[in-house]
Design a protein around this motif. Structure first.
Motif, PDB file in Angstrom:
ATOM      1  N   UNK A 179     -14.728   3.773   8.310  1.00  0.00           N
ATOM      2  CA  UNK A 179     -14.968   5.087   8.908  1.00  0.00           C
ATOM      3  C   UNK A 179     -14.115   5.271  10.154  1.00  0.00           C
ATOM      4  N   UNK A 180     -13.466   6.420  10.246  1.00  0.00           N
ATOM      5  CA  UNK A 180     -12.672   6.755  11.414  1.00  0.00           C
ATOM      6  C   UNK A 180     -11.238   6.277  11.365  1.00  0.00           C
ATOM      7  N   UNK A 181     -10.865   5.525  10.325  1.00  0.00           N
ATOM      8  CA  UNK A 181      -9.491   5.027  10.236  1.00  0.00           C
ATOM      9  C   UNK A 181      -8.534   6.169   9.916  1.00  0.00           C
ATOM     10  N   UNK A 182      -7.300   6.050  10.384  1.00  0.00           N
ATOM     11  CA  UNK A 182      -6.276   7.053  10.134  1.00  0.00           C
ATOM     12  C   UNK A 182      -5.102   6.421   9.402  1.00  0.00           C
ATOM     13  N   UNK A 183      -4.420   7.239   8.614  1.00  0.00           N
ATOM     14  CA  UNK A 183      -3.273   6.756   7.847  1.00  0.00           C
ATOM     15  C   UNK A 183      -2.101   6.480   8.788  1.00  0.00           C
ATOM     16  N   UNK A 184      -1.476   5.319   8.591  1.00  0.00           N
ATOM     17  CA  UNK A 184      -0.346   4.915   9.430  1.00  0.00           C
ATOM     18  C   UNK A 184       0.768   4.357   8.541  1.00  0.00           C
ATOM     19  N   UNK A 185       1.979   4.403   9.069  1.00  0.00           N
ATOM     20  CA  UNK A 185       3.124   3.882   8.329  1.00  0.00           C
ATOM     21  C   UNK A 185       3.006   2.375   8.120  1.00  0.00           C
ATOM     22  N   UNK A 186       3.248   1.936   6.875  1.00  0.00           N
ATOM     23  CA  UNK A 186       3.201   0.506   6.555  1.00  0.00           C
ATOM     24  C   UNK A 186       4.457   0.104   5.780  1.00  0.00           C
ATOM     25  N   UNK A 187       5.593   0.663   6.175  1.00  0.00           N
ATOM     26  CA  UNK A 187       6.852   0.341   5.504  1.00  0.00           C
ATOM     27  C   UNK A 187       7.193  -1.138   5.671  1.00  0.00           C
ATOM     28  N   UNK A 188       7.931  -1.673   4.728  1.00  0.00           N
ATOM     29  CA  UNK A 188       8.419  -3.047   4.815  1.00  0.00           C
ATOM     30  C   UNK A 188       9.584  -3.220   3.850  1.00  0.00           C
ATOM     31  N   UNK A 189      10.341  -4.287   4.029  1.00  0.00           N
ATOM     32  CA  UNK A 189      11.478  -4.508   3.146  1.00  0.00           C
ATOM     33  C   UNK A 189      11.547  -5.971   2.728  1.00  0.00           C
ATOM     34  N   UNK A 190      12.253  -6.203   1.652  1.00  0.00           N
ATOM     35  CA  UNK A 190      12.364  -7.564   1.151  1.00  0.00           C
ATOM     36  C   UNK A 190      13.685  -7.805   0.435  1.00  0.00           C
ATOM     37  N   UNK A 191      14.082  -9.055   0.403  1.00  0.00           N
ATOM     38  CA  UNK A 191      15.227  -9.507  -0.391  1.00  0.00           C
ATOM     39  C   UNK A 191      14.661 -10.371  -1.513  1.00  0.00           C
ATOM     40  N   UNK A 192      14.875  -9.957  -2.745  1.00  0.00           N
ATOM     41  CA  UNK A 192      14.298 -10.629  -3.911  1.00  0.00           C
ATOM     42  C   UNK A 192      15.355 -11.405  -4.676  1.00  0.00           C
ATOM     43  N   UNK A 195      12.025  -9.577 -19.547  1.00  0.00           N
ATOM     44  CA  UNK A 195      11.021 -10.055 -18.603  1.00  0.00           C
ATOM     45  C   UNK A 195      11.748 -10.745 -17.454  1.00  0.00           C
ATOM     46  N   UNK A 196      11.321 -10.472 -16.253  1.00  0.00           N
ATOM     47  CA  UNK A 196      11.921 -11.088 -15.078  1.00  0.00           C
ATOM     48  C   UNK A 196      10.854 -11.559 -14.114  1.00  0.00           C
ATOM     49  N   UNK A 197      11.116 -12.671 -13.455  1.00  0.00           N
ATOM     50  CA  UNK A 197      10.228 -13.177 -12.412  1.00  0.00           C
ATOM     51  C   UNK A 197      11.036 -13.298 -11.135  1.00  0.00           C
ATOM     52  N   UNK A 198      10.373 -13.104  -9.988  1.00  0.00           N
ATOM     53  CA  UNK A 198      11.123 -13.125  -8.733  1.00  0.00           C
ATOM     54  C   UNK A 198      10.258 -13.604  -7.581  1.00  0.00           C
ATOM     55  N   UNK A 199      10.936 -14.027  -6.548  1.00  0.00           N
ATOM     56  CA  UNK A 199      10.322 -14.302  -5.256  1.00  0.00           C
ATOM     57  C   UNK A 199      11.327 -13.840  -4.198  1.00  0.00           C
ATOM     58  N   UNK A 200      11.083 -14.129  -2.934  1.00  0.00           N
ATOM     59  CA  UNK A 200      12.024 -13.669  -1.929  1.00  0.00           C
ATOM     60  C   UNK A 200      11.492 -13.814  -0.521  1.00  0.00           C
ATOM     61  N   UNK A 201      11.947 -12.921   0.334  1.00  0.00           N
ATOM     62  CA  UNK A 201      11.581 -12.948   1.756  1.00  0.00           C
ATOM     63  C   UNK A 201      11.577 -11.522   2.263  1.00  0.00           C
ATOM     64  N   UNK A 202      10.534 -11.162   3.021  1.00  0.00           N
ATOM     65  CA  UNK A 202      10.435  -9.797   3.508  1.00  0.00           C
ATOM     66  C   UNK A 202       9.998  -9.709   4.961  1.00  0.00           C
ATOM     67  N   UNK A 203      10.195  -8.524   5.522  1.00  0.00           N
ATOM     68  CA  UNK A 203       9.881  -8.251   6.933  1.00  0.00           C
ATOM     69  C   UNK A 203       9.078  -6.956   7.027  1.00  0.00           C
ATOM     70  N   UNK A 204       8.101  -6.942   7.912  1.00  0.00           N
ATOM     71  CA  UNK A 204       7.288  -5.744   8.123  1.00  0.00           C
ATOM     72  C   UNK A 204       8.033  -4.713   8.974  1.00  0.00           C
ATOM     73  N   UNK A 205       7.667  -3.464   8.772  1.00  0.00           N
ATOM     74  CA  UNK A 205       8.136  -2.367   9.613  1.00  0.00           C
ATOM     75  C   UNK A 205       6.966  -1.406   9.814  1.00  0.00           C
ATOM     76  N   UNK A 206       5.836  -1.999  10.262  1.00  0.00           N
ATOM     77  CA  UNK A 206       4.580  -1.264  10.367  1.00  0.00           C
ATOM     78  C   UNK A 206       4.520  -0.421  11.646  1.00  0.00           C
ATOM     79  N   UNK A 207       3.754   0.645  11.576  1.00  0.00           N
ATOM     80  CA  UNK A 207       3.356   1.345  12.791  1.00  0.00           C
ATOM     81  C   UNK A 207       2.475   0.396  13.607  1.00  0.00           C
TER      82      UNK A 207
END
Length: 221
Positions: free
Chosen positions: A201-214, A24-36
């Motif tokens: 209604x009417x929404x389109x799929x967009x990139x929602x990439x992001x990264x983190x250091x855990x 079992x592991x628990x974690x936290x960290x810090x991340x940054x968005x790379x959204x469209x």
């Protein structure tokens, strides 16, 4: 026949020294968005990156005693306890003012595979993961904007939207720092690859990439 017997004995010998341990592991960290920038539509362009704070748990089995190191098969829950946050501005009074705060949450429920190398104090690893990505968007208008609209007899309310559940991937690398036979600290970089679509209604799929250091703590039972 002798070669076959020798192979079987060697295989059984390898199995006998392989240890399967629940962990079992628990974690936290810090991340940054790379959204469209159009993740929330053209009217709410996300031109800048923003940070978030993940919090989560990893549960599964660790196979140790292998010739190269060990393998981990884990279920993972990763939640943005502090969501991605944006501010919007607009020219509504003849000068630019802050109009709203936007918060984007992310929850990942999935499986992670880790291949760890070596059995020393440092155990570097690579990770591959996949799972369901959930989340929501909260738009909170400033009091100044609410008062301005109210003066013009226009109702405006804070709004919440859900994202449709999406399937995504994540890849990364890191290292374990052994503290003993059953405990370890770990740090890892993870990059999430996913496309999201608002459940409207009417929404389109967009990139929602992001990264983190855990950064986390792991205990083997």
């Amino acid at each position: 026949m002798k070669k076959y017997i020798i192979f079987v004995l060697l295989f059984l010998g390898t199995v006998s020294i392989t240890i399967a341990q629940p962990s079992v592991g628990v974690f936290t960290g810090y991340g940054i968005s790379s959204f469209d920038k159009d993740l929330l539509g053209e009217d709410l362009a996300l031109d800048e990156t923003t940070s978030y704070l993940p919090l989560g748990v990893q549960l599964g089995y660790n196979l140790s005693g292998l010739s190269f190191g060990s393998l981990s098969f884990l279920a993972e829950l990763n939640y943005s306890v502090i969501p991605f946050s944006y501010e919007t501005f607009g020219n509504l009074t003849g000068e630019e003012i802050k109009t709203s705060d936007i918060e984007i949450s992310q929850t990942v429920i999935g499986a992670v595979f880790k291949m760890k190398f070596g059995n020393s104090f440092f155990r570097p690893f690579i990770r591959l993961g996949a799972g369901a990505y959930l989340g929501a968007v909260s738009i909170q208008f400033t009091d100044e904007v609410k008062n301005l609209f109210q003066e013009n007899n226009i109702a405006i309310e804070d709004t919440d939207y859900d994202f449709k559940t999406a399937f995504g991937f994540n890849i990364g690398a890191g290292t374990d720092l052994s503290l003993g036979t059953s405990t370890a600290l770990f740090s890892e970089f993870v990059y999430h690859i996913v496309s999201r679509e608002l459940d409207v209604e009417g929404a389109q799929s967009q990139t929602a990439n992001n990264w983190g250091i855990l950064l986390g703590f792991q205990y083997s039972l």
